[in-house]
Write an enzyme that holds these catalytic residues in place. Structure first.
Site, PDB file in Angstrom:
ATOM      1  N   THR A  11       2.353  51.596  40.795  1.00  0.00           N
ATOM      2  CA  THR A  11       2.942  52.759  41.472  1.00  0.00           C
ATOM      3  C   THR A  11       3.986  53.455  40.583  1.00  0.00           C
ATOM      4  O   THR A  11       4.564  54.467  40.974  1.00  0.00           O
ATOM      5  CB  THR A  11       3.630  52.350  42.799  1.00  0.00           C
ATOM      6  OG1 THR A  11       4.602  51.336  42.501  1.00  0.00           O
ATOM      7  CG2 THR A  11       2.626  51.810  43.798  1.00  0.00           C
ATOM      8  N   ASP A  59       3.959  40.522  44.297  1.00  0.00           N
ATOM      9  CA  ASP A  59       5.315  40.639  43.771  1.00  0.00           C
ATOM     10  C   ASP A  59       5.455  39.663  42.601  1.00  0.00           C
ATOM     11  O   ASP A  59       4.967  38.532  42.685  1.00  0.00           O
ATOM     12  CB  ASP A  59       6.316  40.278  44.887  1.00  0.00           C
ATOM     13  CG  ASP A  59       7.702  40.784  44.589  1.00  0.00           C
ATOM     14  OD1 ASP A  59       8.221  41.578  45.385  1.00  0.00           O
ATOM     15  OD2 ASP A  59       8.282  40.389  43.547  1.00  0.00           O
ATOM     16  N   ALA A  82       8.463  45.870  36.482  1.00  0.00           N
ATOM     17  CA  ALA A  82       9.787  45.469  35.982  1.00  0.00           C
ATOM     18  C   ALA A  82      10.868  45.997  36.906  1.00  0.00           C
ATOM     19  O   ALA A  82      10.666  46.991  37.601  1.00  0.00           O
ATOM     20  CB  ALA A  82      10.031  46.019  34.576  1.00  0.00           C
ATOM     21  N   MET A  83      11.987  45.314  36.880  1.00  0.00           N
ATOM     22  CA  MET A  83      13.216  45.914  37.396  1.00  0.00           C
ATOM     23  C   MET A  83      13.727  46.677  36.174  1.00  0.00           C
ATOM     24  O   MET A  83      14.335  46.118  35.286  1.00  0.00           O
ATOM     25  CB  MET A  83      14.200  44.825  37.850  1.00  0.00           C
ATOM     26  CG  MET A  83      15.264  45.309  38.822  1.00  0.00           C
ATOM     27  SD  MET A  83      16.111  46.821  38.324  1.00  0.00           S
ATOM     28  CE  MET A  83      17.208  46.211  37.089  1.00  0.00           C
ATOM     29  N   TYR A  95      17.991  38.743  39.954  1.00  0.00           N
ATOM     30  CA  TYR A  95      16.723  39.323  40.401  1.00  0.00           C
ATOM     31  C   TYR A  95      15.967  39.905  39.200  1.00  0.00           C
ATOM     32  O   TYR A  95      14.755  39.726  39.044  1.00  0.00           O
ATOM     33  CB  TYR A  95      16.992  40.402  41.458  1.00  0.00           C
ATOM     34  CG  TYR A  95      15.763  41.171  41.851  1.00  0.00           C
ATOM     35  CD1 TYR A  95      14.772  40.580  42.632  1.00  0.00           C
ATOM     36  CD2 TYR A  95      15.575  42.482  41.429  1.00  0.00           C
ATOM     37  CE1 TYR A  95      13.619  41.279  42.972  1.00  0.00           C
ATOM     38  CE2 TYR A  95      14.435  43.193  41.767  1.00  0.00           C
ATOM     39  CZ  TYR A  95      13.466  42.590  42.539  1.00  0.00           C
ATOM     40  OH  TYR A  95      12.333  43.278  42.863  1.00  0.00           O
ATOM     41  N   THR A 125      10.301  46.598  25.410  1.00  0.00           N
ATOM     42  CA  THR A 125      11.218  47.736  25.392  1.00  0.00           C
ATOM     43  C   THR A 125      12.110  47.798  24.156  1.00  0.00           C
ATOM     44  O   THR A 125      12.525  46.757  23.621  1.00  0.00           O
ATOM     45  CB  THR A 125      12.115  47.690  26.646  1.00  0.00           C
ATOM     46  OG1 THR A 125      13.178  48.639  26.488  1.00  0.00           O
ATOM     47  CG2 THR A 125      12.745  46.322  26.850  1.00  0.00           C
ATOM     48  N   GLU A 127      15.085  48.531  24.288  1.00  0.00           N
ATOM     49  CA  GLU A 127      16.411  48.024  24.674  1.00  0.00           C
ATOM     50  C   GLU A 127      16.731  46.701  23.976  1.00  0.00           C
ATOM     51  O   GLU A 127      17.896  46.331  23.833  1.00  0.00           O
ATOM     52  CB  GLU A 127      16.488  47.829  26.191  1.00  0.00           C
ATOM     53  CG  GLU A 127      16.739  49.100  26.981  1.00  0.00           C
ATOM     54  CD  GLU A 127      18.139  49.678  26.745  1.00  0.00           C
ATOM     55  OE1 GLU A 127      19.116  48.935  26.856  1.00  0.00           O
ATOM     56  OE2 GLU A 127      18.237  50.872  26.422  1.00  0.00           O
ATOM     57  N   TYR A 148      19.054  43.402  31.649  1.00  0.00           N
ATOM     58  CA  TYR A 148      17.687  43.914  31.529  1.00  0.00           C
ATOM     59  C   TYR A 148      17.096  43.521  30.173  1.00  0.00           C
ATOM     60  O   TYR A 148      15.989  42.966  30.095  1.00  0.00           O
ATOM     61  CB  TYR A 148      17.697  45.447  31.684  1.00  0.00           C
ATOM     62  CG  TYR A 148      16.375  46.089  31.347  1.00  0.00           C
ATOM     63  CD1 TYR A 148      15.311  46.034  32.238  1.00  0.00           C
ATOM     64  CD2 TYR A 148      16.181  46.730  30.125  1.00  0.00           C
ATOM     65  CE1 TYR A 148      14.076  46.606  31.923  1.00  0.00           C
ATOM     66  CE2 TYR A 148      14.963  47.304  29.796  1.00  0.00           C
ATOM     67  CZ  TYR A 148      13.912  47.244  30.697  1.00  0.00           C
ATOM     68  OH  TYR A 148      12.693  47.812  30.379  1.00  0.00           O
ATOM     69  N   LYS A 152      13.976  41.005  29.221  1.00  0.00           N
ATOM     70  CA  LYS A 152      12.793  41.516  28.519  1.00  0.00           C
ATOM     71  C   LYS A 152      12.573  40.768  27.201  1.00  0.00           C
ATOM     72  O   LYS A 152      11.439  40.643  26.735  1.00  0.00           O
ATOM     73  CB  LYS A 152      12.963  43.016  28.256  1.00  0.00           C
ATOM     74  CG  LYS A 152      12.707  43.878  29.490  1.00  0.00           C
ATOM     75  CD  LYS A 152      11.215  43.849  29.816  1.00  0.00           C
ATOM     76  CE  LYS A 152      10.778  45.034  30.620  1.00  0.00           C
ATOM     77  NZ  LYS A 152       9.327  45.082  30.821  1.00  0.00           N
ATOM     78  N   ARG A 183       8.556  60.758  35.971  1.00  0.00           N
ATOM     79  CA  ARG A 183       9.641  59.814  35.689  1.00  0.00           C
ATOM     80  C   ARG A 183      10.520  59.674  36.931  1.00  0.00           C
ATOM     81  O   ARG A 183      10.775  60.656  37.652  1.00  0.00           O
ATOM     82  CB  ARG A 183      10.467  60.362  34.520  1.00  0.00           C
ATOM     83  CG  ARG A 183      11.639  59.517  34.062  1.00  0.00           C
ATOM     84  CD  ARG A 183      11.227  58.145  33.619  1.00  0.00           C
ATOM     85  NE  ARG A 183      12.042  57.646  32.523  1.00  0.00           N
ATOM     86  CZ  ARG A 183      12.264  56.359  32.296  1.00  0.00           C
ATOM     87  NH1 ARG A 183      11.740  55.446  33.100  1.00  0.00           N
ATOM     88  NH2 ARG A 183      12.981  55.978  31.255  1.00  0.00           N
TER      89      ARG A 183
HETATM   90  O1  F7E Z   1      19.499  56.159  30.182  1.00  0.00           O
HETATM   91  C1  F7E Z   1      22.799  57.570  29.511  1.00  0.00           C
HETATM   92  C2  F7E Z   1      22.671  56.066  29.620  1.00  0.00           C
HETATM   93  O2  F7E Z   1      18.628  55.225  32.317  1.00  0.00           O
HETATM   94  C3  F7E Z   1      19.429  56.794  28.919  1.00  0.00           C
HETATM   95  C4  F7E Z   1      14.338  52.495  30.909  1.00  0.00           C
HETATM   96  O3  F7E Z   1      13.052  53.029  31.136  1.00  0.00           O
HETATM   97  O4  F7E Z   1      14.312  53.178  28.597  1.00  0.00           O
HETATM   98  C5  F7E Z   1      15.048  53.272  29.813  1.00  0.00           C
HETATM   99  O5  F7E Z   1      16.356  52.757  29.662  1.00  0.00           O
HETATM  100  C6  F7E Z   1      20.833  57.010  28.400  1.00  0.00           C
HETATM  101  C7  F7E Z   1      21.749  55.776  28.451  1.00  0.00           C
HETATM  102  O6  F7E Z   1      17.288  54.988  30.160  1.00  0.00           O
HETATM  103  C8  F7E Z   1      23.455  58.835  32.860  1.00  0.00           C
HETATM  104  O7  F7E Z   1      23.953  55.445  29.540  1.00  0.00           O
HETATM  105  C9  F7E Z   1      24.309  59.047  30.882  1.00  0.00           C
HETATM  106  O8  F7E Z   1      22.490  55.719  27.251  1.00  0.00           O
HETATM  107  O9  F7E Z   1      17.404  57.158  31.237  1.00  0.00           O
HETATM  108  P1  F7E Z   1      18.165  55.912  31.086  1.00  0.00           P
HETATM  109  P2  F7E Z   1      17.612  53.676  29.311  1.00  0.00           P
HETATM  110  O10 F7E Z   1      18.814  52.958  29.768  1.00  0.00           O
HETATM  111  O11 F7E Z   1      17.548  54.081  27.868  1.00  0.00           O
HETATM  112  C10 F7E Z   1      14.137  51.848  28.092  1.00  0.00           C
HETATM  113  C11 F7E Z   1      13.277  51.923  26.865  1.00  0.00           C
HETATM  114  C12 F7E Z   1      13.660  50.900  29.123  1.00  0.00           C
HETATM  115  O12 F7E Z   1      12.949  49.948  28.819  1.00  0.00           O
HETATM  116  C13 F7E Z   1      14.220  51.020  30.496  1.00  0.00           C
HETATM  117  O13 F7E Z   1      13.404  50.371  31.453  1.00  0.00           O
HETATM  118  O14 F7E Z   1      21.474  57.992  29.200  1.00  0.00           O
HETATM  119  N1  F7E Z   1      23.234  58.223  30.768  1.00  0.00           N
HETATM  120  N2  F7E Z   1      24.456  59.450  32.149  1.00  0.00           N
HETATM  121  C14 F7E Z   1      22.684  58.064  31.983  1.00  0.00           C
HETATM  122  N3  F7E Z   1      21.609  57.357  32.371  1.00  0.00           N
HETATM  123  C15 F7E Z   1      21.288  57.408  33.702  1.00  0.00           C
HETATM  124  N4  F7E Z   1      20.221  56.715  34.145  1.00  0.00           N
HETATM  125  N5  F7E Z   1      22.023  58.145  34.606  1.00  0.00           N
HETATM  126  C16 F7E Z   1      23.115  58.876  34.232  1.00  0.00           C
HETATM  127  O15 F7E Z   1      23.769  59.520  35.061  1.00  0.00           O
END
Ligand code: F7E
Length: 328
Positions: A11, A59, A82-83, A95, A125, A127, A148, A152, A183
């Site tokens: 989903t 699950d 994934a979470m 979790y 990932t 990450e 996270y 991973k 997304r």
């Molecule tokens: O954040 C900054 C935040 O939550 C990107 C997941 O799909 O990609 C994803 O992880 C950046 C970070 O993605 C907000 O601090 C600022 O630096 O869109 P994101 P993520 O953390 O890179 C990887 C490859 C995965 O594997 C994960 O599952 O943006 N940021 N302000 C913010 N991020 C969010 N979400 N919200 C804000 O307000």
């Protein structure tokens, strides 16, 4: 020849993309969905009644998925479950580990014991690289900086271990940020495109964000899917980085999106400490030499095309919302 495929996370953005792609190719798709009180199947609505799509409740935190593996003995097992929210993992680490790490081991055990021919793709990932200097590739050391990423990393290492110990075709795609109009709205790109579109039509007044300085490589989900399918069908199981080989800061992304809608982002974006993470990952950008040279992967979408598609999609959504409001 038609293959049977289990997709966990069907989903989600890329899981649903995989279902559509595989059904189109004539394969039989078994999608795992979690039971919730609210609807969670909107991304697969268009293929919901397809005769070759079977949905199963399950699950990663219990034996339901492994039982299904034992029953079906599928040709492919694609783990997109994934979470996946990095910020949320700090609030709910236990979790997160259960779903992202132990859940994967449960499935690998079922494959080892009952279905050794199954080819496994684990969506890993970028990450994992944490604050290791960019660009990162398959030889870059891992330095996880969130629950996270820790979970991973355990999953990636388990996949490698099962491959080496039991001769299973198990591969990791080390996936950099994957984006598109489907997304989830709590991830940065979609949060920005949805908000900017609504602001441009007077439906929203401000956008609250956290750290604007980090840099990411944002890749269209269809290009990720192409890459992951190549990894799953390679001659040998291996691990590959997949992503656009360029990165942009969060601020740059915000600026680009707002300017496409003739808005000055500084008038609407508010920095809110709530969205900062205890530890941040500053710069993720892949070096994809390995998948390009070994499997011939080439992305079809540029960064600008990705942004244009997301902005257009969310502007259309906002327009529909406004028409409904105006006719109330
Ligand atoms: O954040 C900054 C935040 O939550 C990107 C997941 O799909 O990609 C994803 O992880 C950046 C970070 O993605 C907000 O601090 C600022 O630096 O869109 P994101 P993520 O953390 O890179 C990887 C490859 C995965 O594997 C994960 O599952 O943006 N940021 N302000 C913010 N991020 C969010 N979400 N919200 C804000 O307000």
């Amino acid at each position: 020849m038609s293959k049977s495929v289990i997709i966990t996370g069907v989903t989600g953005q890329i899981g649903s993309g995989f279902a559509r792609f595989l059904l189109n190719e004539g394969h039989e798709v078994h999608g795992i969905i979690r039971r919730t009180s609210s609807f969670n199947t909107s991304r697969i609505d268009d293929v919901f009644s397809h005769p070759k799509l079977k949905l199963h409740y399950g699950d990663m935190t219990d034996g339901s998925v492994s039982n299904l593996i034992c029953d079906l003995k599928p040709d492919y097992f694609i783990n997109q479950a994934a979470m996946s929210h990095v910020a949320v993992s700090f609030d709910n680490p236990e979790y997160c580990f259960d779903v992202n790490a132990t859940g994967v081991i449960r499935c690998l055990e079922a494959i080892r014991r009952h279905s050794k021919h199954t080819r496994v793709l684990q969506a890993s990932t970028s990450e994992l690289y944490g604050d290791h200097v960019a660009p990162q590739n398959e030889l870059t050391p891992f330095k996880p900086r969130s629950p996270y990423a820790v979970s991973k990393l355990a999953a990636l290492a388990s996949v490698v271990n099962y491959r080496e110990a039991y001769n299973i075709f198990a591969a990791n795609s080390i996936t950099f940020n994957t984006e598109g109009p489907a997304r989830g709205a709590t991830f940065l790109t979609r949060k920005v495109t949805l908000a900017a579109a609504r602001i441009s039509l007077g439906l929203q007044k401000e956008l609250r964000l956290g750290n604007l300085c980090s840099k990411r490589s944002w890749t269209h989900y269809e290009d990720q899917l192409d890459g992951q399918w190549l990894v799953l069908n390679a001659d040998e199981p291996d691990d590959y980085c997949i992503g656009l080989e360029e990165s942009h800061s969060i601020q740059e992304f915000v600026e680009i999106v707002f300017s496409k809608l003739n808005l000055d982002w500084k008038e609407f974006v508010i920095c809110d400490p709530r969205y900062f993470r205890p530890t941040e990952v500053d710069h993720l950008e892949p070096d994809c030499t390995k998948i390009r040279s070994k499997l011939g992967w080439k992305p079809k979408h540029t960064f600008q095309q990705l942004v244009d598609e997301m902005v257009k999609h969310d502007l259309d959504l906002a327009r529909k919302e406004k028409i409904l409001l105006d006719n109330k």
